[in-house]
Design an enzyme around this catalytic site. Sequence first.
Site, PDB file in Angstrom:
ATOM      1  N   MET A   1      93.449  -7.582  42.238  1.00 36.45           N
ATOM      2  CA  MET A   1      93.446  -7.548  43.706  1.00 36.45           C
ATOM      3  C   MET A   1      92.869  -8.859  44.237  1.00 36.45           C
ATOM      4  O   MET A   1      92.414  -8.931  45.377  1.00 36.45           O
ATOM      5  CB  MET A   1      92.644  -6.358  44.212  1.00 36.45           C
ATOM      6  CG  MET A   1      93.242  -5.018  43.765  1.00 36.45           C
ATOM      7  SD  MET A   1      92.876  -3.664  44.879  1.00 36.45           S
ATOM      8  CE  MET A   1      91.106  -3.665  44.832  1.00 36.45           C
TER       9      MET A   1
ATOM     10  N   GLY B   1      85.384 -11.999  34.975  1.00 35.21           N
ATOM     11  CA  GLY B   1      85.932 -10.795  34.337  1.00 35.21           C
ATOM     12  C   GLY B   1      87.456 -10.866  34.307  1.00 35.21           C
ATOM     13  O   GLY B   1      88.090 -10.596  33.277  1.00 35.21           O
ATOM     14  N   HIS B   2      88.051 -11.250  35.450  1.00 35.86           N
ATOM     15  CA  HIS B   2      89.516 -11.391  35.486  1.00 35.86           C
ATOM     16  C   HIS B   2      89.968 -12.498  34.533  1.00 35.86           C
ATOM     17  O   HIS B   2      90.959 -12.353  33.817  1.00 35.86           O
ATOM     18  CB  HIS B   2      89.985 -11.760  36.900  1.00 35.86           C
ATOM     19  CG  HIS B   2      89.679 -10.726  37.938  1.00 35.86           C
ATOM     20  ND1 HIS B   2      88.725 -10.910  38.910  1.00 35.86           N
ATOM     21  CD2 HIS B   2      90.215  -9.502  38.159  1.00 35.86           C
ATOM     22  CE1 HIS B   2      88.679  -9.848  39.687  1.00 35.86           C
ATOM     23  NE2 HIS B   2      89.565  -8.973  39.260  1.00 35.86           N
TER      24      HIS B   2
ATOM     25  N   ASP C   1      86.133  -0.649  34.696  1.00 37.72           N
ATOM     26  CA  ASP C   1      86.591   0.611  35.293  1.00 37.72           C
ATOM     27  C   ASP C   1      87.248   1.422  34.181  1.00 37.72           C
ATOM     28  O   ASP C   1      88.469   1.470  34.033  1.00 37.72           O
ATOM     29  CB  ASP C   1      87.556   0.365  36.451  1.00 37.72           C
ATOM     30  CG  ASP C   1      87.795   1.655  37.244  1.00 37.72           C
ATOM     31  OD1 ASP C   1      87.565   2.755  36.676  1.00 37.72           O
ATOM     32  OD2 ASP C   1      88.214   1.586  38.404  1.00 37.72           O
TER      33      ASP C   1
ATOM     34  N   GLN D   1      89.666   4.127  35.243  1.00 35.66           N
ATOM     35  CA  GLN D   1      90.966   3.570  35.630  1.00 35.66           C
ATOM     36  C   GLN D   1      91.805   3.273  34.381  1.00 35.66           C
ATOM     37  O   GLN D   1      92.997   3.610  34.311  1.00 35.66           O
ATOM     38  CB  GLN D   1      90.759   2.286  36.439  1.00 35.66           C
ATOM     39  CG  GLN D   1      92.034   1.479  36.628  1.00 35.66           C
ATOM     40  CD  GLN D   1      91.856   0.315  37.588  1.00 35.66           C
ATOM     41  OE1 GLN D   1      91.872   0.508  38.791  1.00 35.66           O
ATOM     42  NE2 GLN D   1      91.677  -0.890  37.079  1.00 35.66           N
TER      43      GLN D   1
ATOM     44  N   VAL E   1      82.537  -8.202  31.548  1.00 37.49           N
ATOM     45  CA  VAL E   1      81.866  -9.510  31.575  1.00 37.49           C
ATOM     46  C   VAL E   1      80.675  -9.393  32.527  1.00 37.49           C
ATOM     47  O   VAL E   1      80.790  -8.826  33.619  1.00 37.49           O
ATOM     48  CB  VAL E   1      82.841 -10.614  32.033  1.00 37.49           C
ATOM     49  CG1 VAL E   1      82.136 -11.962  32.149  1.00 37.49           C
ATOM     50  CG2 VAL E   1      84.010 -10.711  31.049  1.00 37.49           C
TER      51      VAL E   1
END
Length: 293
Positions: free
Chosen positions: A41, A47-48, A161, A164, A187
Site C-alpha cells: 500500500m 520491511g517492504h 501480519d 493476513q 524487519v
Amino acid sequence: MAAKRKPARKPLPRVRSVAQLRSAIAKLRARGERIAFVPTMGALHDGHLSLVRLARKSAERVVASIFVNPLQFGPNEDFTRYPRPAARDRAMLASEGVDLLWEPEVKDIYPPGDLTRVNVEGLSNVLEGASRPGHYTGVCTVVARLLNAVQPDHLWLGQKDAQQALILERMAADLLMPVRIFRGPTVREEDGLARSSRNAYLSHAERQQAVALSQGLAAAWILLKEGERSAARLAAAIRREWDGYPLVREDYIAIVDPVTLAPLKTVRAEALVAVAAHVGPARLIDNFPWRGR
Ligand code: PAF
C-alpha cells in the site's frame, strides 16, 4: 577533470490500467521468466524492501504494486490520512531494481458495477478481524484481483501480519490459485519495534513507548524458552511488561494455534503469539511464531 558519473539506475517501468499491466507482464512472460510479486500500500520501509530482495532471489523478475485499498479500511480508520509518498516509494523500488510497478486507481481494481467479495470463513473474524470488521474481506478481495491480474509464480508477504499471510495462503489454496506464497521475516528497528508504515503517526514520546510491543513479546519468548507452557501466564507476562508504558493501550494479547487461530490454553508444538495495541493515534501489531518442543 571529468565529473564522476553516477552509476545509471535501471528505469522503473510503471503501469496503471489492467490492460497496460497485462501487456507488460506478457512481455516478461515471453522470455520465459518467473515473476515474484510484492503487493504493497506504499509508504514503503525496510520491511517492504526486504520482501523485494527476497522476491528477487526467488524469481527472475519482480513486480510490485502500490494501491491503498479502500475496501480494507473501516469507516473510522485511517484511509484518507494513510501516507502516500509516491515519488519516494518509486525511487525506493527503482533502487531495488524492481522490474515493473503497478499503480492502479480505484476504478481499475473495483470497476463500475463491481459486486464480488472474497471472504475466508472462520479465520477472518478473530484477532485483527474482531477489531477491524470487514478488514480481511477487503484484503482478500484486493489480493485476489491483484493476483488474477499479475498471475505471478510467487507472492511475497510479511510475517508481521501473520493473520493476513495465513488467510491469503488459505484463500489461494481454496481457490486453486497457481501461486506459491512465501513469508518474509519481520524487519525491526534497532530497539525491536516492528517496521510499519503506521509508525509514522507516532510522536517522539509514543515512539519510545511503542517498543512495549516487541518487549512484551521478548518476555514471552524467554518464558517459552525456559519451559513455560501456560498461555495465561505468557499473556500475563506481556501485560506486566506493558504496565510500564502508560501510552500503550492493549487491544489484544493472543496465544493461538498458528493454523486455526483458535486460542490455546497450553502451548504444545506450535503457537502464534500475537499482540495489538493502540499507541497514540496508531494501532500497532506484532507477533512471533513459536516452533518449540
Ligand atoms: O499488507 C498490506 O500492505 C496490504 O494488506 C496488502 C497485502 C498490500 C493488500 O492491500
